[in-house]
Write an enzyme that holds these catalytic residues in place. Sequence first.
Site, PDB file in Angstrom:
ATOM      1  N   ASP A   1       0.802  -1.075  -0.024  1.00 34.35           N
ATOM      2  CA  ASP A   1      -0.244  -0.132  -0.094  1.00 34.35           C
ATOM      3  C   ASP A   1       0.761   1.404   0.058  1.00 34.35           C
ATOM      4  O   ASP A   1       0.665   1.914   0.840  1.00 34.35           O
ATOM      5  CB  ASP A   1      -1.017   0.046   1.224  1.00 34.35           C
TER       6      ASP A   1
ATOM      7  N   HIS B   1       9.884  -0.371   8.593  1.00 32.07           N
ATOM      8  CA  HIS B   1       9.288  -1.502   8.864  1.00 32.07           C
ATOM      9  C   HIS B   1       9.042  -2.661   7.763  1.00 32.07           C
ATOM     10  O   HIS B   1       9.247  -3.616   7.978  1.00 32.07           O
ATOM     11  CB  HIS B   1       7.666  -1.141   9.005  1.00 32.07           C
TER      12      HIS B   1
END
Length: 315
Positions: free
Chosen positions: A11, A241
């Site tokens: 995303d 991340h």
Amino acid sequence: MTTDKVIFDTDPGVDDALALYYLLRHPQIDLLGVTTVFGNAPVALTTRNARFLLRAWGHDAPVHAGAAGPLTPDMPPEFWPTSIHGDNGLGDHPIDLEPQDDPDTAAQFLIDQIRAHPGEVRVLAVGRMTNLARAVQMAPDIAGLVRDVTLMGGAFRVPGNITPAAEANIWGDPLAADIVFGAPWRVVAVPLDLTTRTFMDSAMLARLAQAGGPGMRLVADLSQGYVRFYQAAGYDGMLVHDCTAAVWLTDPDLFTLTEGEVRVLSDGIALGLTLMNPADRQGPLGAWEGRPRQFATLDGQPDAILDRIAQVCTA
């Protein structure tokens, strides 16, 4: 060197961009395609952003738009993290592509590729798990055909980053995450327990931009708003991340696995909480009964992970 066939479910998203660049640069990775999902921005923008990044880096991997919303019923209203990823999802870096009205083909693409390459496809999902959950619901046989599934998500022994209980990717569609953890395929979660210790400071980002050429300079440019977000909290740099999860695919020796059955809460104040029953726990399983044992990288070597990102992205 043998190559791994990878589908990147994403995303974009600033830290997604670094992960995608890592995958494209690594000689071990054969990127079969990119599937997109809502999360850091609406799915029309995340799909446009994936196409923009692939074009900028000279790669023609297909992009398939996916879920625009969660499977979980009665979810709180979605809010887009514009303070982190900008209004356009890529730190408000100029993008000369317009969003398109794409059909929702991500789940079917996952099914088709896994069936076409039995035992070979590795799925790396760094957003909401909605596309994966829908794919395994539509075609349960793929659970026995995929090589493995890696997730960036969860907070097992540390607080969440969207609520005290939950990490953002899991929180955004907890029912989907519970389906993915409960399917009979191998899942490895790369959670906040490790990624919040994998911090790229501004000096390192600047060095990589200088050494890595135009591709890495684009990553650095679109990451500046992300860096400012952390600077406002007193940290000079950014957490990586998603790229930490990408490194798991290529360098698993830098990670330490914990094994156990996993459930995800899909209602109440602990919405999105990831709860593992560790393999060495004694006692009744309750709601964990019959669930497959999965894995989470609760520990690892953050400095070595950052070094590996630097090596690949500047080679």
